[in-house]
Design a protein around this motif. Structure first.
Motif, PDB file in Angstrom:
ATOM      1  N   SER A  97     -14.888  34.160  14.182  1.00 54.23           N
ATOM      2  CA  SER A  97     -14.712  33.264  13.444  1.00 54.23           C
ATOM      3  C   SER A  97     -13.282  32.462  13.146  1.00 54.23           C
ATOM      4  O   SER A  97     -13.547  31.218  12.265  1.00 54.23           O
ATOM      5  N   LYS A  98     -12.358  33.628  13.640  1.00 55.94           N
ATOM      6  CA  LYS A  98     -11.537  32.866  12.929  1.00 55.94           C
ATOM      7  C   LYS A  98      -9.867  33.210  13.736  1.00 55.94           C
ATOM      8  O   LYS A  98     -10.411  34.516  14.061  1.00 55.94           O
ATOM      9  N   ILE A  99      -9.684  32.545  14.871  1.00 56.02           N
ATOM     10  CA  ILE A  99      -8.594  33.027  15.465  1.00 56.02           C
ATOM     11  C   ILE A  99      -7.221  32.561  15.353  1.00 56.02           C
ATOM     12  O   ILE A  99      -6.956  31.540  14.432  1.00 56.02           O
ATOM     13  N   HIS A 100      -6.628  33.761  14.824  1.00 61.22           N
ATOM     14  CA  HIS A 100      -5.093  33.602  14.493  1.00 61.22           C
ATOM     15  C   HIS A 100      -3.923  33.669  15.504  1.00 61.22           C
ATOM     16  O   HIS A 100      -3.888  34.509  15.962  1.00 61.22           O
ATOM     17  N   LEU A 130      -4.336  29.096  12.708  1.00 67.13           N
ATOM     18  CA  LEU A 130      -5.799  29.441  12.545  1.00 67.13           C
ATOM     19  C   LEU A 130      -6.684  28.309  12.793  1.00 67.13           C
ATOM     20  O   LEU A 130      -6.774  27.389  12.389  1.00 67.13           O
ATOM     21  N   LEU A 131      -6.989  28.704  14.025  1.00 73.04           N
ATOM     22  CA  LEU A 131      -8.404  28.173  14.519  1.00 73.04           C
ATOM     23  C   LEU A 131      -9.408  28.548  14.243  1.00 73.04           C
ATOM     24  O   LEU A 131     -10.448  30.114  13.907  1.00 73.04           O
ATOM     25  N   THR A 187      -6.056  25.121  11.125  1.00 75.79           N
ATOM     26  CA  THR A 187      -5.506  25.122   9.698  1.00 75.79           C
ATOM     27  C   THR A 187      -4.111  25.676   9.518  1.00 75.79           C
ATOM     28  O   THR A 187      -3.276  26.426  10.900  1.00 75.79           O
ATOM     29  N   SER A 188      -2.764  25.050   9.155  1.00 74.26           N
ATOM     30  CA  SER A 188      -1.879  26.160   9.338  1.00 74.26           C
ATOM     31  C   SER A 188      -1.309  26.371   7.887  1.00 74.26           C
ATOM     32  O   SER A 188      -0.975  25.051   6.868  1.00 74.26           O
ATOM     33  N   ASP A 189      -0.735  27.330   7.457  1.00 74.06           N
ATOM     34  CA  ASP A 189      -0.352  27.289   6.393  1.00 74.06           C
ATOM     35  C   ASP A 189       1.977  27.314   6.632  1.00 74.06           C
ATOM     36  O   ASP A 189       2.615  27.701   5.729  1.00 74.06           O
ATOM     37  N   GLN A 190       2.070  26.981   7.808  1.00 73.76           N
ATOM     38  CA  GLN A 190       3.703  27.588   8.504  1.00 73.76           C
ATOM     39  C   GLN A 190       4.189  25.382   8.806  1.00 73.76           C
ATOM     40  O   GLN A 190       3.184  25.012   8.989  1.00 73.76           O
ATOM     41  N   PRO A 191       5.752  25.656   8.860  1.00 74.16           N
ATOM     42  CA  PRO A 191       6.714  24.649   9.547  1.00 74.16           C
ATOM     43  C   PRO A 191       4.946  23.731  10.175  1.00 74.16           C
ATOM     44  O   PRO A 191       5.144  24.879  11.460  1.00 74.16           O
ATOM     45  N   VAL A 192       4.481  22.484  10.792  1.00 77.54           N
ATOM     46  CA  VAL A 192       4.232  21.882  11.810  1.00 77.54           C
ATOM     47  C   VAL A 192       5.281  20.792  12.266  1.00 77.54           C
ATOM     48  O   VAL A 192       5.882  19.705  11.196  1.00 77.54           O
ATOM     49  N   LYS A 193       5.050  20.492  13.561  1.00 70.17           N
ATOM     50  CA  LYS A 193       5.295  19.542  13.947  1.00 70.17           C
ATOM     51  C   LYS A 193       4.492  18.334  14.537  1.00 70.17           C
ATOM     52  O   LYS A 193       3.765  19.160  15.676  1.00 70.17           O
TER      53      LYS A 193
END
Length: 200
Positions: free
Chosen positions: A119-122, A148-149, A157-163
């Motif tokens: 259920s979680k794919i990092h 995080l899928l 989702t992500s808690d990191q910098p994204v472009k």
């Protein structure tokens, strides 16, 4: 002379009896200790290895729905299973949405950790997601060092910098939520970029 000999014999007999008793006690103690050790070993919880118990190379895994239709596929160079927490580590994962009722989407990264019953794919290292244009929604691409899928929720989702590139628009920020089913995109912090509205 005979009295001295009798006394010596009696003394030897007493010493032999005492030694016999001491040896019997020592052997009994060793036997009891061994029984206790065996009981402890049999009742102790089994030790689960922190090493992988199996691996698969150049694999393709397809997740099916309860109705028997394909939901998504995961391909990779190598996948290892860790029994200590029933997780999987994947090298060079490539994930594709196969649900025809939802917009086509792919994800890839250098490595991934799959946990909680898939259920979680990092996804770690050069993480990339791409969704094809659907209706009035433009093509979407996401780049980050971590994504995080959540396949059951159809979210990334992500808690990191994204472009993020949405059509011709370029957005950057820290923290993101993208829902593929609802075509929803959220950037949480330090948002910058140029956004071109879709022509009506």
């Amino acid at each position: 002379m005979s009295n001295g000999s009798s006394a010596a014999t009696a003394m030897r007999i007493r010493i032999a009896v005492l030694l016999t008793i001491l040896i019997a006690l020592a052997l009994g103690s060793l036997w009891a200790l061994q029984i206790m050790r065996n009981n402890n070993e049999s009742t102790a919880a089994p030790v689960v290895s922190q090493k992988p118990d199996y691996y698969v190379e150049n694999f393709v895994y397809v997740k099916m729905s309860l109705a028997g239709t394909a939901r998504y596929s995961i391909a990779g160079k190598r996948m290892e299973h860790y029994p200590i927490n029933d997780s999987f580590k994947v090298q060079m994962p490539f994930i594709r949405n196969l649900d025809t009722a939802k917009p086509p989407m792919i994800l890839r990264s250098d490595r991934a950790l799959i946990e909680d019953d898939n259920s979680k794919i990092h996804m770690y290292g050069n993480a990339f997601a791409e969704r094809d244009p659907v209706g009035k929604s433009q093509k979407l691409t996401v780049n980050s060092e971590y994504l995080l899928l959540l396949p059951d929720d159809d979210e990334v989702t992500s808690d990191q910098p994204v472009k993020i590139m949405l059509g011709n628009s370029v957005l950057t920020g820290v923290g993101m939520l993208a829902n593929n089913a609802e075509l929803k995109l959220e950037l949480h912090n330090r948002v910058h970029g140029i956004y071109y509205a879709t022509p009506r």
